[in-house]
Motif scaffolding. Structure first.
Motif, short mmCIF file in Angstrom:
data_model
loop_
_atom_site.label_atom_id
_atom_site.label_comp_id
_atom_site.label_asym_id
_atom_site.label_seq_id
_atom_site.Cartn_x
_atom_site.Cartn_y
_atom_site.Cartn_z
N ARG A 156 0.83 -1.22 0.00
CA ARG A 156 0.00 0.00 0.00
C ARG A 156 0.86 1.26 0.00
O ARG A 156 0.56 2.22 -0.72
CB ARG A 156 -0.95 -0.02 1.20
CG ARG A 156 -2.10 -1.00 1.05
CD ARG A 156 -3.13 -0.83 2.14
NE ARG A 156 -2.63 -1.27 3.44
CZ ARG A 156 -2.71 -2.53 3.85
NH1 ARG A 156 -3.24 -3.46 3.08
NH2 ARG A 156 -2.25 -2.86 5.05
N GLN A 157 1.93 1.26 0.82
CA GLN A 157 2.80 2.43 0.86
C GLN A 157 3.50 2.66 -0.47
O GLN A 157 3.67 3.80 -0.90
CB GLN A 157 3.84 2.27 1.98
CG GLN A 157 4.78 3.46 2.15
CD GLN A 157 4.04 4.73 2.53
OE1 GLN A 157 2.95 4.69 3.09
NE2 GLN A 157 4.63 5.88 2.20
N ARG A 158 3.88 1.58 -1.15
CA ARG A 158 4.52 1.69 -2.47
C ARG A 158 3.56 2.31 -3.47
O ARG A 158 3.98 3.12 -4.32
CB ARG A 158 4.96 0.30 -2.93
CG ARG A 158 5.45 0.21 -4.37
CD ARG A 158 6.89 0.52 -4.52
NE ARG A 158 7.31 0.38 -5.92
CZ ARG A 158 8.54 0.58 -6.36
NH1 ARG A 158 9.49 0.93 -5.52
NH2 ARG A 158 8.83 0.43 -7.63
N ARG A 159 2.28 1.96 -3.38
CA ARG A 159 1.30 2.54 -4.29
C ARG A 159 1.12 4.04 -4.02
O ARG A 159 0.89 4.83 -4.95
CB ARG A 159 -0.06 1.84 -4.13
CG ARG A 159 -0.09 0.40 -4.59
CD ARG A 159 0.16 0.25 -6.08
NE ARG A 159 -0.70 1.09 -6.87
CZ ARG A 159 -1.96 0.81 -7.19
NH1 ARG A 159 -2.51 -0.32 -6.75
NH2 ARG A 159 -2.67 1.63 -7.92
N ILE A 160 1.24 4.45 -2.75
CA ILE A 160 1.07 5.86 -2.39
C ILE A 160 2.31 6.67 -2.75
O ILE A 160 2.21 7.75 -3.35
CB ILE A 160 0.78 6.00 -0.88
CG1 ILE A 160 -0.55 5.33 -0.53
CG2 ILE A 160 0.75 7.48 -0.46
CD1 ILE A 160 -0.77 5.17 0.97
N ASP A 161 3.48 6.14 -2.37
CA ASP A 161 4.74 6.88 -2.53
C ASP A 161 5.84 5.90 -2.91
O ASP A 161 6.54 5.38 -2.04
CB ASP A 161 5.08 7.60 -1.22
CG ASP A 161 6.35 8.43 -1.31
OD1 ASP A 161 6.88 8.61 -2.42
OD2 ASP A 161 6.81 8.92 -0.25
N PRO A 162 5.98 5.60 -4.20
CA PRO A 162 6.92 4.56 -4.63
C PRO A 162 8.35 4.78 -4.11
O PRO A 162 9.03 3.81 -3.76
CB PRO A 162 6.87 4.64 -6.16
CG PRO A 162 5.51 5.21 -6.46
CD PRO A 162 5.22 6.16 -5.35
N ALA A 163 8.79 6.03 -4.05
CA ALA A 163 10.17 6.28 -3.64
C ALA A 163 10.42 5.88 -2.19
O ALA A 163 11.57 5.60 -1.81
CB ALA A 163 10.50 7.77 -3.83
N SER A 164 9.38 5.84 -1.38
CA SER A 164 9.56 5.49 0.03
C SER A 164 9.72 4.00 0.25
O SER A 164 10.08 3.57 1.35
CB SER A 164 8.38 6.01 0.86
OG SER A 164 7.19 5.29 0.56
#
Length: 222
Positions: free
Chosen positions: A183-191
């Protein structure tokens, strides 16, 4: 003898084979319709029509739209767990190669399977608002979760984990970590760079080993 008469006759499917084929076609159609319409927007009529069956065939195989979605969800989880197990079998020593493969699996799910993560989030919210569905969801995920526990149990043995470390508890943490990072990758891939999931797994198992080696609070150090 002409070509038509020379061709072998098509074998008639057994009842079990026909049922399995129907379920497979309904699941494939459901995946397409859910991806296009979302869980709440998709109707059983559309799914049955896309699969080439009647609504009665859908209900006789799955009972409800919720049950159909949960079967689809369990299949996806089982496939991912099987991929993870294969990665660990290819690299039984738990080296960086295994972590790298597991990281690539997470990135593939986050970046390529772009329809299903939002569907899971949508269905989770739906289930939370419908407790009877939530109970069914929990029951339906036990089989893939048990498969993950088996994979984790093997890893714990390889990492010399203490006997009181629960494979079930570690599997819960790993599954939550995977889903959260997707889910975090979908929101902010660089993170969530490609190596992060593998790094996090190494941190987790290093912590388990360190905890096993650390002296207990009850040890007599006097």
């Amino acid at each position: 003898m002409n070509a038509e008469s020379a061709a072998p006759a098509r074998r008639r499917l057994s009842r079990a084979e026909a049922k399995a084929r129907t379920r497979s076609l309904l699941l494939d159609a459901a995946a397409r319709v859910f991806a296009r319409k979302g869980f709440t927007g998709a109707s059983v009529e559309e799914i049955a029509e896309a699969a080439g069956f009647s609504i009665g065939a859908l209900y006789s195989n799955f009972g409800s739209k919720e049950a159909l979605f949960l079967e689809l969800l369990a299949d996806r989880h089982t496939d991912r767990i099987a991929e993870a197990a294969q990665a660990l079998e290819r690299h039984p020593s738990g080296t960086g190669e295994a972590a790298a493969e597991l990281s690539r699996l997470l990135i593939a799910v986050a970046d390529k399977d772009t329809d299903f993560a939002p569907l899971q989030a949508e269905f989770w919210l739906y289930a939370v608002r419908n407790p009877e569905v939530l109970d069914t969801m929990a029951a339906n995920q036990r089989a893939p979760r048990h498969a993950l526990e088996q994979v984790i149990s093997t890893s714990l043995t390889r990492h010399d984990a203490p006997a009181d470390v629960s494979a079930e508890a570690v599997a819960t943490v790993v599954a939550a970590l995977f889903g959260g990072l997707v889910r975090q990758r979908r929101i902010d891939p660089a993170s969530v760079p490609e190596e992060l999931f593998g790094d996090a797994l190494r941190w987790l198992f290093t912590g388990i080993r360190t905890g096993a080696a650390a002296p207990s609070d009850t040890d007599d150090t006097a």
